[in-house]
Design a protein around this motif. Structure first.
Motif, PDB file in Angstrom:
ATOM      1  N   SER A 163       0.835  -1.201   0.000  1.00 59.28           N
ATOM      2  CA  SER A 163       0.000   0.000   0.000  1.00 59.28           C
ATOM      3  C   SER A 163       0.873   1.255   0.000  1.00 59.28           C
ATOM      4  N   MET A 164       1.926   1.230   0.803  1.00 62.89           N
ATOM      5  CA  MET A 164       2.808   2.396   0.853  1.00 62.89           C
ATOM      6  C   MET A 164       3.578   2.542  -0.455  1.00 62.89           C
ATOM      7  N   ARG A 165       3.929   1.399  -1.057  1.00 59.91           N
ATOM      8  CA  ARG A 165       4.598   1.462  -2.363  1.00 59.91           C
ATOM      9  C   ARG A 165       3.681   2.150  -3.387  1.00 59.91           C
ATOM     10  N   ARG A 166       2.374   1.890  -3.248  1.00 59.36           N
ATOM     11  CA  ARG A 166       1.432   2.510  -4.179  1.00 59.36           C
ATOM     12  C   ARG A 166       1.064   3.937  -3.772  1.00 59.36           C
ATOM     13  N   GLY A 167       1.532   4.344  -2.573  1.00 58.50           N
ATOM     14  CA  GLY A 167       1.354   5.757  -2.216  1.00 58.50           C
ATOM     15  C   GLY A 167       0.387   6.063  -1.091  1.00 58.50           C
ATOM     16  N   VAL A 168      -0.026   5.057  -0.303  1.00 56.75           N
ATOM     17  CA  VAL A 168      -0.958   5.325   0.800  1.00 56.75           C
ATOM     18  C   VAL A 168      -0.515   4.614   2.075  1.00 56.75           C
ATOM     19  N   ALA A 169      -0.473   5.372   3.173  1.00 52.79           N
ATOM     20  CA  ALA A 169      -0.178   4.779   4.481  1.00 52.79           C
ATOM     21  C   ALA A 169      -1.441   4.742   5.338  1.00 52.79           C
TER      22      ALA A 169
END
Lengths: 400, 400
Positions: free
Chosen positions: B349-355
């Motif tokens: 998810s963080m790789r895709r831009g969301v934490a």
């Protein structure tokens, strides 16, 4: 209804005798030589107002928002800069940690290091608030008496050896090398080096409280222990309460990164972080040279007041008494003839209009019954003269 | 060199997962639904500037000086006034206590009350920082699951009975009745009454965290437990972080005087007192109606953002998921299909831009592996829409 729910640890909490005393003097016409308040005329009020307004005008989003647990990075860099004035070099912002006054620093350090039964070394007398934190940890105390030049290092080494031979290896020593509170003593450079050697030889940590390091008004302040420490054995703490304003509640720690990281985990639990706004005020006060510029004034004010107090003591105290002649800080400590019990004398002294702190509060074993701490930073010069006169007469009457 | 000196208690300290996460997102282009920051546009900056300037102009001697441990009396009186807006009456300034954020309040309350092995009740999920403080006290946990309307009181009573029959009488329950963090649930008035009855019947204390009590934007906030409590069984805490500014680090406690006195002794050890300057700023903010006037704006901003987040979740999350529809606060909590492990999904998810924060952090037993907490107060509406879209797609991919 709460008593039966309280933690078993709570029974160790004792009210600070100083603060109980302060309550007794509230609203009464008593000259208080008991407190430890800075003289408010030493606060750089206009500069703080200007700084605060600038911070809230230009950086309000940061100043009013949450920030990191160890302190604002930019502030920690300024603490590194400020530390150079105390001869501390070779550190960076990762060696510093911001606390809610040095009280929180001591609370954290002692809670991180001391388990019940651990052996800790303290000076006799030493800072009451540090003693109270330590007492709550239920340690085994080793007390080392002060001479006129700081802790008696022969006594220290003898007692450490003795303790080790009894299977109780000391874990740390809490020490205030410069303008000791309450003792008023300052260790020489040679004694500082010897203390470090002893700590190395017997492998204990040194917790150095440098609250008054910036407040030496006779000559140069000797370098703090941490600046002489080659092993990372010293954990250093100091405070803005005496050099800027105590109402900001700002202190700091300097130590090895390894220990700073433990502090970070612990402070997340205690209060998440120190207020951002007050950090930014102190940060700007260092950046703009406000603290550095204010120090000569603070030192002058306190030197003059100390001189008034010492002259009055010379004049009014019995000749059998001895007292410290502090080169800095805010307190004189007096050793009276053994016949005097300063706890018992307090009520009469307050009835006559003067409060002080009985010295036994500053001894881990409540000894030193013939001693007292006298504050010269807060009262006016007239109050100092008048207060010491009343106190001296009270002592003379108790000696009869 | 410090590790061998550390207290045995230290091993219980764990870094807050949330804060570790925040570090990961630092400086990266990640939409963070993980944090818990207020929207800085809700800070009444100009009013705070004006107040601070007035305080430093007119009352600098007080604002910059030491003050009493429990908080400035005048401020505590204003806290009594502010509490009336939450329906709390019949208290005076001696029932209030000022802390460095409600974090310090929780730290003090749990340390004053919980010994290792004591039985404490928590909601599942519940506030992470409170859990971390409790964990360090090594208690025996009872967890009670949230329904959409707060803790399941049938489950609570069943588990309490069971625990008592096993010789483990609960000492306290930590509960967030209004806009629960992270669950987003709010207890009904009837449930509140029933909870008080259960606490009375089985004789445990209620620690009520009302951090979001002033931040209910759908309808009226139900009265806090303490306003319904006739026995003095509730210890209440709230915070200025959500209604004024978190950077001031101000929280408060309301409780019986008997407990307030225990807090006073303990806080003398921790940090002596909360900064005077920040107390005086908040005091004036109540006096001048700044907080009361700002609340409608804060509520409107957060209601709009909540609506954006809920609409996006409706649109992008799989239909097997459920989530809270909070009437206040700053968070939505989502229960995903059991197949999803939100801890494992986080990296992608963080790789895709969301934490986000994996929900298991909020469970005392680290269960709830299929849950997540989503913050709507800090991101912009565009980020909320975009972030939930990315997150929804990530979940769908993980369900394949």
């Amino acid at each position: 209804m709460f008593e039966r729910f309280l933690s078993k640890d709570v029974s160790n909490l004792r009210s600070s005798e100083i603060r109980d005393l302060l309550k007794l003097t509230e609203g009464k016409k008593v000259i208080s030589l008991a407190g430890g308040l800075p003289d408010p005329t030493t606060f750089p009020v206009e500069e703080i107002r200007k700084i605060t307004d600038d911070v809230l005008r230009e950086k309000s989003d940061r100043a009013l928002q949450y920030s990191t647990t160890s302190g604002i990075t930019e502030f920690k860099k300024e603490l590194v800069n400020l530390s150079r004035y105390r001869g501390i070099s070779g550190i960076n912002e990762n060696n510093t940690f911001v606390t809610v006054g040095s009280q929180e620093a001591l609370f954290m350090i002692f809670n991180l290091l001391v388990d019940p039964g651990d052996t800790v070394i303290v000076e006799m007398p030493t800072y009451l608030a540090a003693l109270n934190i330590l007492r709550a940890r239920k340690p085994n105390f080793i007390g080392v008496h002060l001479t006129q030049n700081g802790p008696d290092l022969d006594e220290l080494e003898r007692k450490v050896k003795e303790s080790i031979s009894n299977g109780k290896k000391p874990k740390l020593m809490y020490v205030i090398p410069t303008a000791q509170n309450p003792g008023g003593t300052t260790m020489s450079l040679d004694d500082r080096k010897r203390l470090l050697e002893i700590a190395q030889k017997y492998d204990f940590l040194l917790i150095e409280d440098d609250a008054y390091g910036f407040l030496v008004f006779d000559g140069e302040a000797p370098p703090p222990l941490i600046s002489l420490d080659k092993e990372g054995r010293v954990i250093y703490t100091s405070t803005f309460s005496k050099i800027l304003a105590p109402g900001l509640r700002l202190g700091w720690v300097i130590a090895q990164e390894e220990f700073i990281r433990e502090m970070e985990l612990y402070k997340q639990n205690i209060d998440l972080h120190t207020p951002t706004l007050t950090q930014m005020i102190a940060m700007e006060a260092i950046k703009r040279g406000v603290i550095q510029n204010q120090l000569p004034l603070i030192r002058r004010v306190y030197r003059e007041k100390r001189d008034v107090m010492l002259a009055a003591i010379e004049k009014y105290f019995p000749k059998e008494a001895t007292w410290s002649r502090p080169v800095g800080g805010m307190f004189v400590f007096a050793w009276l003839p053994e016949k005097i019990d300063t706890v018992k004398m307090l009520e009469e002294s307050m009835r006559r209009g003067v409060a002080y702190v009985p010295g036994s509060s500053f001894y881990h074993d409540y000894s030193g019954r013939n001693t007292m701490r006298l504050n010269f930073s807060y009262p006016t010069k007239q109050e100092l003269e008048e207060g010491i006169k009343i106190l001296g007469n009270t002592i003379l009457d108790f000696l009869k």
